[in-house]
Design an enzyme around this catalytic site. Structure first.
Site, mmCIF file in Angstrom:
data_model
loop_
_atom_site.group_PDB
_atom_site.id
_atom_site.type_symbol
_atom_site.label_atom_id
_atom_site.label_comp_id
_atom_site.label_asym_id
_atom_site.label_seq_id
_atom_site.Cartn_x
_atom_site.Cartn_y
_atom_site.Cartn_z
ATOM 1 N N GLU A 134 40.131 41.398 49.421
ATOM 2 C CA GLU A 134 40.248 40.172 48.611
ATOM 3 C C GLU A 134 40.491 40.568 47.167
ATOM 4 O OE1 GLU A 134 36.960 37.100 48.644
ATOM 5 O OE2 GLU A 134 37.563 36.927 46.546
ATOM 6 N N HIS A 146 40.187 31.122 50.304
ATOM 7 C CA HIS A 146 39.521 31.615 49.100
ATOM 8 C C HIS A 146 38.979 30.431 48.295
ATOM 9 C CE1 HIS A 146 39.136 33.362 45.076
ATOM 10 N NE2 HIS A 146 39.067 34.533 45.669
ATOM 11 N N ASP A 149 36.867 42.045 45.325
ATOM 12 C CA ASP A 149 37.152 40.952 44.406
ATOM 13 C C ASP A 149 37.609 41.511 43.051
ATOM 14 O OD1 ASP A 149 37.612 38.315 43.846
ATOM 15 O OD2 ASP A 149 35.520 37.672 43.893
HETATM 16 MN MN MN Z 1 38.238 36.390 44.820
#
Ligand code: MN
Length: 372
Positions: free
Chosen positions: A40, A211, A334
């Site tokens: 991600e 997301h 992330d």
């Molecule tokens: Mn994210």
């Protein structure tokens, strides 16, 4: 020469040498024992940033994302602030990002456009921006094919063009799945208007990464104080609500092979799963809810996968393994919002067997996203 000085010189020459090595060599050097695929990982394009700023300035009430993220990151962030770093790192693919990956032993980032993606624009513009953003992403992957793979964006509110772009993204550009940044103009993927998109994802056999973004306008009000709209609380409430809507509306009876990926350890669904099952059964019996073929927890195991993005809690990892199944958990950082080193150290240090660690770090990602 004393040994400390010798060590320093050796380390320095190693760093200098790294800068001239190929991507593949650098990946080998940065690699610890287990391959690491981060799933991600965010990027932006200059074209999207300009378009987001246009909306932010002309219609600041259009979405809570404008105050929670767009303006703070992209509208002249204070030099040296985290937001300034986010802006720089989101726009970079080839230099600082690869250096960060090498330093943390990250073999591959699965890239996806940062929030709110193209979904904040009106349909025709959103579709046009999806095409140029996916082209930008595919070109970046072509420059570093062993280090990056990508998820395509599309405009759910322009379903005919969206399906065309989804097919092009997989069949022509070689992208590995799709990113949907939660609601689209306050609508969720259970809405019948989006049926062609779900049908296409299932037919193409590629997951949709659902997301977060800030809560939709219908529920944004209580999130406007205390900076609650973003990653501290609002993102999880928004994305978790989206996933529950998909389950309870029967989406997975209609598309039994559709796969949805949730970040952040499943956006609180694993914690709620017992109560979702309990209440879904009661409501079906009472006639207050359309009966589903399966319990919510069965859909969760069959139709979802979960990533560890931005969530380094051993207790929650244990719960997610029990609820989602070890075969459905993938590692994520992330980037650039969270630290690659900390994310790697969390799984490296977690109480897992070697087999479980390999599944989380790379094997589940390879299978779910068809990376090999
Ligand atoms: Mn994210």
């Amino acid at each position: 020469m004393d040994s400390d000085r010798r060590k320093f010189l050796t380390a320095t020459s190693a760093v200098l040498a790294v800068s001239t090595w190929s991507d593949a060599t650098r990946a080998q050097v940065g690699k610890a024992s287990v391959r690491k695929i981060a799933t991600e990982e965010a990027f932006a394009t200059p074209e999207l940033v300009a378009a987001w700023l246009d909306i932010a300035r002309s219609d600041p009430a259009a979405s809570l994302d404008i105050s929670t993220g767009i303006l703070s990151i992209f509208d002249n962030p204070r030099p040296g602030s985290n937001q300034d770093r986010f802006r720089r790192q989101l726009l970079d693919i080839d230099t600082e990002r690869l250096h960060d990956m090498d330093g943390a032993g990250v073999d591959m980032q699965l890239l996806s456009v940062t929030i709110p993606g193209v979904q904040i624009f009106e349909p025709a513009r959103a579709s046009a921006l999806a095409i140029t953003t996916n082209d930008h992403l595919a070109a970046a992957i072509a420059r570093h094919p062993t280090r990056f793979a990508g998820l395509a964006c599309f405009a759910p509110h322009d379903p005919v063009q969206a399906v065309r772009e989804m097919e092009r993204a997989v069949n022509v550009l070689g992208l590995k799945g799709f990113i949907v940044n939660s609601h689209t103009h306050d609508l969720y993927l259970d809405d019948p208007r989006f049926a062609p998109v779900l049908e296409a994802a299932e037919a193409l056999d590629r997951p949709i990464y659902l997301h977060p973004r800030a809560p939709s306008n219908g529920m944004a009000a209580p999130f406007r104080d205390y900076s609650m709209g973003g990653s501290i609380w609002g993102f999880g409430v928004e994305a978790g609500t989206h996933a529950v809507r998909m389950i309870l509306s029967g989406v997975f009876d209609r598309y039994p092979r559709l796969r949805i990926v949730l970040g952040h350890m499943g956006e609180a669904l694993p914690f709620w799963m017992w109560r979702l099952d309990h209440m879904a059964a009661r409501r079906a019996k009472d006639g207050r809810m359309k009966p589903l073929s399966l319990a919510p927890s069965d859909y969760f195991r069959r139709n979802f996968a979960v990533t560890t993005s931005g969530f380094e809690s051993p207790e929650v990892l244990d719960l997610v393994i029990k609820v989602a199944g070890i075969e459905n958990i993938m590692w994520a950082i992330d980037y650039p919002y969270e630290s690659s080193r900390d994310a790697a150290a969390f799984i490296d240090g977690a109480d897992l067997t070697g087999e479980q660690r390999a599944r989380i770090f790379y094997r589940n990602a390879e299978r779910h996203f068809h990376l090999i």
